[in-house]
Design an enzyme around this catalytic site. Structure first.
Site, PDB file in Angstrom:
ATOM      1  N   LEU A 151       0.832  -1.202   0.000  1.00 33.18           N
ATOM      2  CA  LEU A 151       0.000   0.000   0.000  1.00 33.18           C
ATOM      3  C   LEU A 151       0.867   1.252   0.000  1.00 33.18           C
ATOM      4  O   LEU A 151       0.509   2.260  -0.623  1.00 33.18           O
ATOM      5  CB  LEU A 151      -0.942   0.000   1.203  1.00 33.18           C
ATOM      6  CG  LEU A 151      -1.859   1.222   1.283  1.00 33.18           C
ATOM      7  CD1 LEU A 151      -2.844   1.235   0.122  1.00 33.18           C
ATOM      8  CD2 LEU A 151      -2.598   1.265   2.603  1.00 33.18           C
ATOM      9  N   TYR A 152       1.983   1.215   0.711  1.00 39.08           N
ATOM     10  CA  TYR A 152       2.893   2.362   0.704  1.00 39.08           C
ATOM     11  C   TYR A 152       3.257   2.740  -0.730  1.00 39.08           C
ATOM     12  O   TYR A 152       3.154   3.899  -1.133  1.00 39.08           O
ATOM     13  CB  TYR A 152       4.159   2.029   1.497  1.00 39.08           C
ATOM     14  CG  TYR A 152       5.295   2.990   1.270  1.00 39.08           C
ATOM     15  CD1 TYR A 152       5.195   4.323   1.658  1.00 39.08           C
ATOM     16  CD2 TYR A 152       6.480   2.575   0.661  1.00 39.08           C
ATOM     17  CE1 TYR A 152       6.232   5.218   1.443  1.00 39.08           C
ATOM     18  CE2 TYR A 152       7.525   3.457   0.448  1.00 39.08           C
ATOM     19  CZ  TYR A 152       7.397   4.770   0.837  1.00 39.08           C
ATOM     20  OH  TYR A 152       8.420   5.657   0.623  1.00 39.08           O
ATOM     21  N   ALA A 153       3.672   1.755  -1.520  1.00 38.75           N
ATOM     22  CA  ALA A 153       4.038   2.018  -2.906  1.00 38.75           C
ATOM     23  C   ALA A 153       2.840   2.516  -3.700  1.00 38.75           C
ATOM     24  O   ALA A 153       2.962   3.410  -4.543  1.00 38.75           O
ATOM     25  CB  ALA A 153       4.618   0.756  -3.544  1.00 38.75           C
TER      26      ALA A 153
END
Length: 338
Positions: A151-153
């Site tokens: 999700l960060y990416a």
């Protein structure tokens, strides 16, 4: 110039703010000094910045829409560098909403501030993690980055396309940088070099994921900062050669927008990184070899040819030099002996 730097008490934001102040710019730093990692370290960075008469700090959450809007209205910055974000790949598995609030909602507030005040350039942090499942090395900005695996990416990839839409609709020149494994003095305690150093000095084992076989494009923070400063002075432009039938994902024919890699363009195996750290500390590490974690990739390497051409970017710091500088800083800051 009057430059707004978000995340100014963070690792990269601190170094960038210092560099801009040293060259004579006025810097307004935005940082809420949250507790994701040791607030005392952030306070120490901020104390150094606040010694400069041309620095002013706004303690503000990026997701605070009225607060961010008011700051933009007051400052009317010449340029904006957005480095504030919820960082960390693994924490995104534990607290996904934090990433949406900071990295998506917060970035939208930055874009709205730029829409209202029309700075000459918006520079913002993306990440090499956007390449995700792409196994073609070195990672090239002209290749697709449509398969993030955390999700960060995904939130950082969202930043790139959000910036493109605002660049198109409102003419805001925008450059996004995909950072590759940044390290150096004043680094983040949640990153490998910091954790390894602390554990080795305490005589504790270090957790080595991927059994130490992972390869990373470790990039010294000073090289990252030089790329950022060069970009501030060179706003993105529409690419006149852009072909809508074969759209280049790194540039645009309808917006002054681009994405670039900021890396050292050298793959280093994690075990070699650890060996250099052992040499600088004069101590051997006890290794706890573990499998790869969810969200990790086996290898990263930046193709920086476009960055060199656009910004005269020339990363030059080897891990031997960079790790040595980190160790010197760590021993001094924490007053410990190797």
């Amino acid at each position: 110039m009057a430059i707004l730097v978000t995340g100014s008490a963070g690792f990269i934001g601190f170094h960038l703010s210092l560099r801009l102040l040293e060259r004579g710019d006025e810097v307004v730093g935005l940082d809420d000094l949250n507790g994701y990692y040791d607030p005392a370290l952030k306070a120490s960075r901020l104390a150094i910045l606040e010694k400069h008469p041309s620095y002013r700090h706004a303690k503000l959450d990026l997701a605070d829409r009225p607060g961010v809007a008011a700051l933009f209205a007051e400052l009317k910055p010449d340029a904006v560098v957005n480095l504030a974000a919820q960082a960390g790949v693994r924490y995104s598995l534990e607290s996904p909403t934090t990433y949406v609030d900071s990295n998506v909602v917060g970035f939208l507030n930055i874009l709205e501030g730029c829409r209202a005040t029309q700075p000459k350039h918006l520079v913002f942090a993306s990440t090499s993690s956007v390449y995700g499942a792409n196994g073609k090395l070195p990672f090239n900005v002209h290749d697709g980055a449509n398969h993030p695996i955390t999700l960060y990416a995904a939130t950082k990839l969202a930043n790139e396309v959000m910036a493109h839409s605002y660049a198109h609709l409102f003419g805001i020149p925008s450059t996004g940088f995909r950072f590759f494994t940044v390290y150096g003095p004043w680094g983040r305690p949640d990153m490998a070099l910091f954790k390894f150093t602390a554990a080795i000095l305490k005589g504790e084992p270090i957790d080595v994921y991927g059994e130490g076989k992972m390869q990373r494009d470790f990039t010294y923070v000073g090289d990252i900062v030089e790329g950022l400063v060069a970009a501030v002075d060179r706003p993105a432009q529409i690419n006149p050669a852009w072909d809508p039938q074969k759209p280049d994902p790194a540039t645009s024919g309808v917006a002054p927008w681009r994405v670039l890699n900021l890396g050292n363009s050298t793959r280093v195996e994690l075990m070699r990184y650890i060996q250099v750290l052992e040499e600088k500390l004069g101590r051997k590490a006890t290794l706890n070899l573990l499998p790869m974690q969810p969200g990790d990739v086996a290898r990263t390497e930046a193709d920086v040819e476009e960055t060199k051409a656009a910004l005269d970017y020339a990363p030059s710091t080897t891990i031997e030099v960079g790790v040595g500088r980190f160790v010197d800083w760590y021993l001094d800051y924490y007053a410990v002996k190797a």
